[in-house]
Design an enzyme around this catalytic site. Structure first.
Site, mmCIF file in Angstrom:
data_model
loop_
_atom_site.group_PDB
_atom_site.id
_atom_site.type_symbol
_atom_site.label_atom_id
_atom_site.label_comp_id
_atom_site.label_asym_id
_atom_site.label_seq_id
_atom_site.Cartn_x
_atom_site.Cartn_y
_atom_site.Cartn_z
ATOM 1 N N ASP A 185 38.019 43.024 48.488
ATOM 2 C CA ASP A 185 39.132 43.493 47.662
ATOM 3 C C ASP A 185 39.632 44.834 48.180
ATOM 4 O O ASP A 185 38.921 45.569 48.870
ATOM 5 C CB ASP A 185 38.801 43.495 46.171
ATOM 6 N N LEU A 186 40.882 45.121 47.884
ATOM 7 C CA LEU A 186 41.522 46.324 48.406
ATOM 8 C C LEU A 186 41.129 47.530 47.576
ATOM 9 O O LEU A 186 41.115 47.475 46.339
ATOM 10 C CB LEU A 186 43.044 46.152 48.402
ATOM 11 N N ASP A 194 44.045 41.749 43.842
ATOM 12 C CA ASP A 194 43.750 42.202 45.208
ATOM 13 C C ASP A 194 42.410 41.666 45.702
ATOM 14 O O ASP A 194 41.808 42.240 46.605
ATOM 15 C CB ASP A 194 43.749 43.733 45.243
#
Length: 275
Positions: free
Chosen positions: A160-161, A203
């Site tokens: 995930d970002l 994300d």
């Protein structure tokens, strides 16, 4: 993950197209059969006319024979006319049936294209073009069954970002969408053709790596580098946290995902990234 089976693509439409093509082949054979019959009948009628004309040709010109010859020729010409009208009518019917079947083929093709479009909409994320959660759930179960049957290694990555919410809040959701698209593009380039990249939502991204030994995971992750992008005149770094786990005999899909999730949060904690 709740189990959800994807429907078959369009087996009935495929069967319909095959049946229509078979019908068209039968029509073509009937068409040729009618034409050869027409040629044969015309040849026979011409032979009959020549045979009846022989007395006249040989000089037997009595009035009775000429009358019989005239009646016979007129009768044969009438038969030829009736036969030709019948053949024209049969050809008209065949053209109508063929036209109808051709339209059915076009309709079946349109239905297939529509079914493929709907299928893609059902399994792909509309923003990034990656597979979606629904597809990943079924595919992961399939890969687990294959790994169990053949003993092949199976790796699942979760990414995930970092601080993605901050990008959305500061630059807007359209800028966030651009970041997601670029990350998805880079993710697709970093994996093999046999691997499956998935956008779980927001994300979060998941990658299923079938037949991938654990020692190769580092090579995959090294190809997915952090990057920078320009937003509103500012340079913004886009980084991601990663976690991965290998399938163990007896793992369910839920257990495997739980271990990958734990690895991801351990990586976040080690990097002091907020959850």
């Amino acid at each position: 993950m709740a189990r959800e089976t994807l429907p078959p693509l369009d087996a009935p439409a495929t069967d319909s197209r095959l049946a229509i093509r078979q019908s068209l082949r039968v029509l073509d054979r009937k068409n040729w059969w009618h034409w050869w019959n027409a040629v044969l009948v015309i040849m026979l009628l011409m032979g009959a006319i020549v045979t009846l004309s022989l007395p006249h040709i040989l000089g037997e010109n009595d009035q009775a024979s000429q009358l019989q010859l005239g009646l016979a020729v007129r009768g044969l010409l009438g038969l030829v006319l009736i036969f030709n009208v019948y053949m024209l009518y049969q050809q008209h019917l065949l053209r109508q049936v063929r036209s109808h079947l051709s339209k059915q083929v076009e309709l079946a093709t349109e239905q297939r294209v529509r079914a493929e479009t709907f299928y893609e909409m059902a399994i792909l994320d509309p923003l990034t073009g990656l597979h979606n959660r629904r597809f990943s759930e079924e595919h992961l179960r399939t890969e687990i069954a294959r790994a169990l049957r053949y003993g092949d290694p199976l790796i699942v990555l979760l990414l995930d970002l970092d601080n993605f919410k901050r990008i959305n809040d500061r630059f807007g959701h359209s800028a966030g969408d651009l970041v997601l698209k670029e990350f998805a593009r880079r993710l697709n380039k970093a994996i093999r053709g046999s691997d499956i990249a998935v956008r779980l939502g927001g994300d979060e991204f998941l990658v299923i790596l079938p037949d991938c030994p654990p020692q190769n995971v580092g090579a995959v992750l090294s190809r997915l580098k952090d990057f920078e992008t320009e937003m509103a005149g500012e340079t913004v770094a886009v980084c991601s946290s990663r976690g991965w786990a290998q399938y163990r005999v007896g793992d369910t899909a839920e257990e495997l995902i739980r271990r990958v999730d734990e690895a991801l949060y351990a990586h976040k904690a080690a990097r002091l990234v907020p959850a």
